[in-house]
Design a protein around this motif. Structure first.
Motif, mmCIF file in Angstrom:
data_model
loop_
_atom_site.group_PDB
_atom_site.id
_atom_site.type_symbol
_atom_site.label_atom_id
_atom_site.label_comp_id
_atom_site.label_asym_id
_atom_site.label_seq_id
_atom_site.Cartn_x
_atom_site.Cartn_y
_atom_site.Cartn_z
ATOM 1 N N VAL A 16 0.844 -1.205 0.000
ATOM 2 C CA VAL A 16 0.000 0.000 0.000
ATOM 3 C C VAL A 16 0.873 1.246 0.000
ATOM 4 C CG1 VAL A 16 -1.720 1.303 1.324
ATOM 5 C CG2 VAL A 16 -1.754 -1.206 1.383
ATOM 6 N N LEU A 17 0.603 2.145 -0.934
ATOM 7 C CA LEU A 17 1.302 3.429 -0.952
ATOM 8 C C LEU A 17 0.262 4.516 -0.661
ATOM 9 C CD1 LEU A 17 4.099 4.646 -1.557
ATOM 10 C CD2 LEU A 17 3.388 4.891 -3.934
ATOM 11 N N ILE A 18 0.550 5.323 0.346
ATOM 12 C CA ILE A 18 -0.391 6.392 0.727
ATOM 13 C C ILE A 18 0.279 7.727 0.462
ATOM 14 C CG2 ILE A 18 -1.683 7.427 2.648
ATOM 15 C CD1 ILE A 18 -1.835 4.660 3.928
ATOM 16 N N ILE A 19 -0.401 8.602 -0.278
ATOM 17 C CA ILE A 19 0.159 9.936 -0.519
ATOM 18 C C ILE A 19 -0.556 10.905 0.421
ATOM 19 C CG2 ILE A 19 0.801 11.668 -2.249
ATOM 20 C CD1 ILE A 19 1.714 8.929 -3.120
ATOM 21 N N GLY A 20 0.221 11.485 1.339
ATOM 22 C CA GLY A 20 -0.336 12.426 2.304
ATOM 23 C C GLY A 20 -0.276 11.867 3.717
ATOM 24 N N ALA A 21 0.629 12.425 4.528
ATOM 25 C CA ALA A 21 0.775 11.972 5.919
ATOM 26 C C ALA A 21 0.064 12.946 6.849
ATOM 27 C CB ALA A 21 2.249 11.856 6.288
ATOM 28 N N GLY A 22 -1.236 13.153 6.566
ATOM 29 C CA GLY A 22 -2.064 13.963 7.454
ATOM 30 C C GLY A 22 -2.918 13.035 8.303
ATOM 31 N N ALA A 23 -4.023 13.580 8.804
ATOM 32 C CA ALA A 23 -4.878 12.813 9.708
ATOM 33 C C ALA A 23 -5.381 11.518 9.059
ATOM 34 C CB ALA A 23 -6.057 13.699 10.119
ATOM 35 N N THR A 160 6.424 1.250 -6.500
ATOM 36 C CA THR A 160 5.310 0.522 -7.122
ATOM 37 C C THR A 160 4.496 -0.117 -6.009
ATOM 38 O OG1 THR A 160 6.646 -1.463 -7.333
ATOM 39 C CG2 THR A 160 6.545 -0.040 -9.257
ATOM 40 N N SER A 161 3.188 -0.168 -6.210
ATOM 41 C CA SER A 161 2.348 -0.807 -5.187
ATOM 42 C C SER A 161 1.040 -1.243 -5.827
ATOM 43 C CB SER A 161 2.057 0.146 -4.036
ATOM 44 O OG SER A 161 1.246 1.184 -4.502
ATOM 45 N N LYS A 162 0.447 -2.244 -5.181
ATOM 46 C CA LYS A 162 -0.831 -2.734 -5.697
ATOM 47 C C LYS A 162 -1.926 -1.704 -5.421
ATOM 48 C CE LYS A 162 -3.732 -6.832 -5.555
ATOM 49 N NZ LYS A 162 -4.757 -6.769 -4.531
ATOM 50 N N ALA A 163 -1.876 -1.098 -4.219
ATOM 51 C CA ALA A 163 -2.931 -0.145 -3.842
ATOM 52 C C ALA A 163 -2.352 1.247 -3.638
ATOM 53 C CB ALA A 163 -3.613 -0.614 -2.558
ATOM 54 N N LEU A 164 -3.104 2.248 -4.106
ATOM 55 C CA LEU A 164 -2.696 3.648 -3.926
ATOM 56 C C LEU A 164 -3.812 4.393 -3.208
ATOM 57 C CD1 LEU A 164 -0.562 5.870 -4.683
ATOM 58 C CD2 LEU A 164 -2.035 6.403 -6.630
ATOM 59 N N VAL A 165 -3.430 5.139 -2.165
ATOM 60 C CA VAL A 165 -4.424 5.909 -1.399
ATOM 61 C C VAL A 165 -4.126 7.399 -1.564
ATOM 62 C CG1 VAL A 165 -5.444 6.296 0.884
ATOM 63 C CG2 VAL A 165 -4.544 4.026 0.294
ATOM 64 N N LEU A 166 -5.117 8.146 -2.029
ATOM 65 C CA LEU A 166 -4.970 9.600 -2.165
ATOM 66 C C LEU A 166 -5.483 10.242 -0.880
ATOM 67 C CD1 LEU A 166 -6.325 10.005 -5.828
ATOM 68 C CD2 LEU A 166 -3.941 9.730 -5.064
ATOM 69 N N ALA A 167 -4.571 10.881 -0.145
ATOM 70 C CA ALA A 167 -4.932 11.447 1.174
ATOM 71 C C ALA A 167 -4.276 12.806 1.359
ATOM 72 C CB ALA A 167 -4.491 10.488 2.280
ATOM 73 N N THR A 168 -4.281 13.608 0.271
ATOM 74 C CA THR A 168 -3.558 14.884 0.365
ATOM 75 C C THR A 168 -4.449 16.046 0.808
ATOM 76 O OG1 THR A 168 -3.838 15.286 -2.006
ATOM 77 C CG2 THR A 168 -1.792 14.218 -1.319
ATOM 78 N N THR A 179 -2.296 21.166 -1.696
ATOM 79 C CA THR A 179 -2.238 21.099 -3.164
ATOM 80 C C THR A 179 -3.472 20.392 -3.711
ATOM 81 O OG1 THR A 179 -1.222 18.905 -3.326
ATOM 82 C CG2 THR A 179 0.285 20.777 -3.064
ATOM 83 N N SER A 180 -3.623 20.475 -5.031
ATOM 84 C CA SER A 180 -4.761 19.810 -5.687
ATOM 85 C C SER A 180 -4.364 18.414 -6.173
ATOM 86 C CB SER A 180 -5.245 20.668 -6.854
ATOM 87 O OG SER A 180 -4.151 20.940 -7.703
ATOM 88 N N PHE A 181 -3.318 17.846 -5.582
ATOM 89 C CA PHE A 181 -2.768 16.577 -6.050
ATOM 90 C C PHE A 181 -3.834 15.480 -6.193
ATOM 91 C CE2 PHE A 181 -0.944 12.396 -5.365
ATOM 92 C CZ PHE A 181 0.104 12.384 -6.263
ATOM 93 N N SER A 182 -4.617 15.260 -5.144
ATOM 94 C CA SER A 182 -5.604 14.163 -5.195
ATOM 95 C C SER A 182 -6.621 14.391 -6.308
ATOM 96 C CB SER A 182 -6.341 14.026 -3.859
ATOM 97 O OG SER A 182 -5.446 13.609 -2.855
ATOM 98 N N ILE A 373 -9.411 9.294 0.540
ATOM 99 C CA ILE A 373 -9.875 9.429 1.927
ATOM 100 C C ILE A 373 -9.702 10.868 2.430
ATOM 101 C CG2 ILE A 373 -9.444 7.010 2.520
ATOM 102 C CD1 ILE A 373 -6.834 7.878 3.857
ATOM 103 N N GLY A 374 -10.355 11.153 3.545
ATOM 104 C CA GLY A 374 -10.182 12.458 4.201
ATOM 105 C C GLY A 374 -10.817 13.584 3.407
ATOM 106 N N GLU A 375 -10.219 14.760 3.573
ATOM 107 C CA GLU A 375 -10.796 15.955 2.982
ATOM 108 C C GLU A 375 -10.695 15.978 1.459
ATOM 109 O OE1 GLU A 375 -9.577 19.447 5.310
ATOM 110 O OE2 GLU A 375 -10.060 20.612 3.514
ATOM 111 N N ALA A 376 -9.847 15.140 0.877
ATOM 112 C CA ALA A 376 -9.727 15.086 -0.587
ATOM 113 C C ALA A 376 -11.047 14.659 -1.218
ATOM 114 C CB ALA A 376 -8.605 14.127 -0.989
ATOM 115 N N ALA A 377 -11.843 13.894 -0.474
ATOM 116 C CA ALA A 377 -13.146 13.466 -0.986
ATOM 117 C C ALA A 377 -14.182 14.547 -0.695
ATOM 118 C CB ALA A 377 -13.558 12.156 -0.319
#
Ligand code: FDA
Length: 402
Positions: A16-23, A160-168, A179-182, A373-377
């Motif tokens: 699992v790769l997660i982008i964004g080390a926030g809440a 590389t990872s099977k799962a990607l989590v957008l959490a920016t 940023t508007s990354f997610s 996840i989070g505020e990106a949604a």
């Protein structure tokens, strides 16, 4: 940078790769890692959880005891319900208890740290460390592709990872690295994004006829602020640019340009009856003095200037003047020309369209193993700990599914 387990190769090809080390990102990270997933979190900032650190005046309003799905705004009305039902405030309090973090309720179910928001960040980092999550800070992400697995190009090499989590997160407070990354990555995979707008934000008034609002800067009072059918009973603050305070911040999340905001400056009272009582008692006081019995003096003066025959005592006012003044105090319609923007907004309304996500797991319906996840949604909570709770609940939902 923090490295916890495994060599470089394992780090570059996690489950699992997660982008964004926030809440939300940190909650998802240790939830998935506790379940045996190898998790790497990347963040472009030099330190993790910066919004947590500045939140709640440095004490982080981390959840609310009165958690209800109706306190979240989304174009997909019931989306938050599932994740919220599976991660309750009590579960977050158990986590705090396990880390001996003291907290207190301030008002309206809002829970804050006794000491510092840093306690929350340290707790999340300790949970990540215990579950062997790798967190890399100061990493710039330059490209995301999905030939089969996700390939993420960064200033620290390719992952590389099977799962990607957008959490920016959202766009508020750009100087903290928002940023508007997610949104960009979601769009590149065909997911729609609801236009991000500032929310929980002060409103401004540019029109000459409402310039009196700015002259009252510093005045604060309890009001009911409403927009359409939604209303909040809380404090209002007049500012040099317009209006702020909890009631206004709350209503800003519902306000649309062009709409009026209605303010009841004396909720729970009947000013017409109060003024009629004064008149009956042969009140000799004039407009400002009469109104300042119930309203802050500067506001009373301004309202009297606008709507009452100042130079005559209340006993001489015709009934229609009493009614008109009471009507203005109870139904003051103001026309904001805008907001103070993302620089001053606590959160972002809009984001990745939740119609495109599973409410159970936060996974994209059309892109397997991509999570938002989070505020990106597109889920925006009320003021009072709801936004952090959404970060915990959505991070937890994804973490359980990853
Ligand atoms: P969050 O913003 O926390 O984290 C996103 C992470 O992604 C950040 O670490 C950021 O550096 C990183 N990132 C962004 N772009 C990136 C990129 N391109 N590449 C790599 N990394 C990237 N809520 C509440 O409930 N109670 C409160 O007391 C407060 N108080 C408060 C005060 C202030 C001043 C603000 C601005 C906000 C609040 N909030 C709040 C809102 C709350 O902070 C917010 O809703 C959550 O932090 C959202 O959590 P996320 O994890 O989704 O994003």
């Amino acid at each position: 940078m923090t490295f916890h387990k495994g060599g470089d190769a394992a780090r570059r090809a996690p489950d699992v790769l997660i982008i964004g080390a926030g809440a939300a990102g940190l909650m998802a990270a240790f939830t998935a890692a506790r379940r045996g997933r190898r998790v790497v979190v990347l963040d472009h900032a030099p330190e993790v959880g910066r919004k947590i650190l500045i939140s709640g005046g440095g004490r982080c309003n981390f959840t609310n005891l009165d958690m209800r799905p109706e306190r979240f705004i989304s174009q997909n009305r019931h989306f938050a319900r599932s994740a919220l039902s599976r991660y309750k405030p009590a579960q977050f309090l158990e986590l705090l208890a396990a880390h001996n973090i003291p907290w207190h309720e301030k008002k309206l179910g809002q829970l804050f740290c006794d000491h510092s928001a840093r306690d929350i960040v340290q707790m999340l980092l300790a949970e990540c460390a215990a579950a062997h999550v790798t967190i890399l800070t100061d990493v710039r992400i330059t490209d995301v592709k999905k030939p089969l697995d996700f390939h993420v190009e960064t200033s620290a090499g390719t992952f590389t990872s099977k799962a990607l989590v957008l959490a920016t997160g959202g766009l508020s407070i750009p100087k903290l690295g928002a940023t508007s990354f997610s949104y960009t990555i979601a769009r590149s995979f065909g997911l729609p994004v609801i236009s991000p707008e500032p929310a929980l934000v002060p409103l401004v008034f540019g029109q000459a006829q409402e310039s009196w609002v700015q002259t009252l800067a510093g005045v604060s009072l309890p009001v009911r602020a409403s927009c359409g059918k939604v209303g909040f009973d809380e404090a209002l603050l007049f500012t040099h640019r317009g209006l702020s305070g909890p009631a206004l911040l709350q209503i800003s999340s519902y306000w649309q340009p062009g709409e009026p905001v209605r303010i009841n400056l004396l909720p729970g009272e009947d000013l017409n009856a109060l003024l009629a009582g004064l008149k009956k008692a042969k009140g000799q006081m004039k407009g400002p003095a009469a109104l300042s019995r119930w309203l802050p003096q500067r506001l009373a003066q301004e309202l009297a200037r606008q709507g009452a025959p100042e130079d005559r005592p209340v006993v001489e006012w015709p009934d229609r003047t009493l009614r008109a003044l009471a009507d203005r105090v109870h139904r003051l319609d103001l026309h904001p020309t805008g907001t103070e923007g993302f620089a001053k907004a606590e959160v972002t309304r809009g984001g990745v369209d939740t119609h495109a996500l599973s409410s159970k797991t936060m996974e994209a319906n059309t892109v397997p193993n991509l999570y938002v996840i989070g505020e990106a949604a597109d889920v925006t909570g009320w003021l009072g700990g709801y936004n952090f709770h959404w970060a915990w609940a959505s991070g937890h939902a994804a973490g359980e599914a990853l």
